[in-house]
Design a protein around this motif. Structure first.
Motif, PDB file in Angstrom:
ATOM      1  N   GLU A  92     -32.088 -18.002  23.678  1.00  0.00           N
ATOM      2  CA  GLU A  92     -33.057 -17.911  22.604  1.00  0.00           C
ATOM      3  C   GLU A  92     -33.907 -16.662  22.780  1.00  0.00           C
ATOM      4  OE1 GLU A  92     -35.337 -21.469  22.531  1.00  0.00           O
ATOM      5  OE2 GLU A  92     -33.666 -22.720  21.858  1.00  0.00           O
ATOM      6  N   HIS A  93     -34.502 -16.226  21.694  1.00  0.00           N
ATOM      7  CA  HIS A  93     -35.365 -15.043  21.724  1.00  0.00           C
ATOM      8  C   HIS A  93     -36.658 -15.408  22.445  1.00  0.00           C
ATOM      9  CE1 HIS A  93     -37.182 -11.443  19.306  1.00  0.00           C
ATOM     10  NE2 HIS A  93     -37.068 -11.215  20.587  1.00  0.00           N
ATOM     11  N   ARG A 100     -41.845 -18.261  24.332  1.00  0.00           N
ATOM     12  CA  ARG A 100     -41.163 -18.066  23.056  1.00  0.00           C
ATOM     13  C   ARG A 100     -41.702 -16.821  22.371  1.00  0.00           C
ATOM     14  NH1 ARG A 100     -37.809 -21.938  21.469  1.00  0.00           N
ATOM     15  NH2 ARG A 100     -37.933 -23.967  22.472  1.00  0.00           N
ATOM     16  N   ASP A 102     -42.088 -14.387  18.891  1.00  0.00           N
ATOM     17  CA  ASP A 102     -42.064 -14.377  17.436  1.00  0.00           C
ATOM     18  C   ASP A 102     -40.966 -13.416  17.016  1.00  0.00           C
ATOM     19  OD1 ASP A 102     -42.515 -14.417  14.748  1.00  0.00           O
ATOM     20  OD2 ASP A 102     -44.406 -13.294  14.822  1.00  0.00           O
ATOM     21  N   HIS A 103     -39.815 -13.962  16.631  1.00  0.00           N
ATOM     22  CA  HIS A 103     -38.633 -13.129  16.451  1.00  0.00           C
ATOM     23  C   HIS A 103     -38.583 -12.386  15.132  1.00  0.00           C
ATOM     24  CE1 HIS A 103     -37.005 -16.374  13.963  1.00  0.00           C
ATOM     25  NE2 HIS A 103     -37.329 -17.198  14.927  1.00  0.00           N
ATOM     26  N   SER A 108     -32.669 -15.959  16.071  1.00  0.00           N
ATOM     27  CA  SER A 108     -33.379 -16.784  17.050  1.00  0.00           C
ATOM     28  C   SER A 108     -32.528 -17.080  18.274  1.00  0.00           C
ATOM     29  CB  SER A 108     -33.826 -18.098  16.405  1.00  0.00           C
ATOM     30  OG  SER A 108     -32.708 -18.823  15.923  1.00  0.00           O
ATOM     31  N   TYR A 146     -30.356 -12.260  25.952  1.00  0.00           N
ATOM     32  CA  TYR A 146     -30.687 -12.129  24.537  1.00  0.00           C
ATOM     33  C   TYR A 146     -30.886 -10.662  24.153  1.00  0.00           C
ATOM     34  CZ  TYR A 146     -32.865 -12.410  20.015  1.00  0.00           C
ATOM     35  OH  TYR A 146     -33.129 -12.219  18.680  1.00  0.00           O
TER      36      TYR A 146
END
Length: 199
Positions: A92-93, A100, A102-103, A108, A146
């Protein structure tokens, strides 16, 4: 006086980049003996990239993969989960610290392109318990997977990119055996570099 040719220009074996992202990882040393020559799987050559900060490392690895002679990237590190070696199926990004991200318009999730099933089979056949997993550790390995996958330029043949994690209690010898076995499985899927690409 003519300059001597770069050895990589005349070596038609495809390259596999192997990178242990943790500076404290002692289980993988690409140079096996006093010759100073790195270990190479059959049919390929290895390019060792030392650990660095995640951002710099992502840029360096992406730069290597822009060279059409580099056909694979194996990221190696540890997991705190006990038991088997793990081959990560997706990432995941996330930010470099594992939080986490904010992509925005970026995807994602990015999926590993390495031949995961074949690598798992090769590891288990070699006596190294291994399995594929969709669960990702919140670490530099996931960030790098990623970042490199999402940063691949359009119009190139997609290289094989994957993450191999060993359990934290695995011995250095077991870790080295796993890295070599996984890299050899990747090499079996690669063809020699054409002279046009090597030049």
């Amino acid at each position: 006086m003519t300059a001597e040719p770069d050895a990589t220009q005349t070596d038609h074996r495809p390259a596999i980049i192997i990178c242990a992202w943790d500076v404290d990882e002692a289980g993988w040393d690409p140079v096996e003996d006093l010759s100073g020559e790195p270990w190479n799987p059959v049919g390929a050559r290895t390019v060792a990239v030392p650990a660095d900060s995640p951002g710099h490392l992502a840029d360096e690895l992406s730069g290597h993969l822009r060279d059409p002679r580099c056909r694979a990237l194996l990221l190696v590190g540890r997991t705190q989960r006990p038991g088997r070696f793990l081959l990560q199926l997706r990432a995941e990004h996330r930010a470099p610290d594992g939080s986490r991200s904010d992509h925005g318009t970026a995807p994602s999730v990015a999926r590993a392109t390495a031949p995961i099933a074949e690598m798992v089979r090769a590891l288990n056949d070699a006596g190294v318990p291994a399995e594929a997993t969709s669960e990702a550790d919140d670490d530099s390995g996931t960030f790098l997977l990623y970042s490199v996958l999402s940063g691949l330029p359009d119009g190139i043949d997609t290289p094989a990119i994957g993450v191999l994690r060993g359990p934290g209690d695995a011995s250095d010898a077991a870790f080295t055996k796993a890295v070599k076995t996984a890299a050899q499985a990747m090499a079996r899927n690669m063809s020699p570099i054409s002279r046009a690409r090597a030049g």
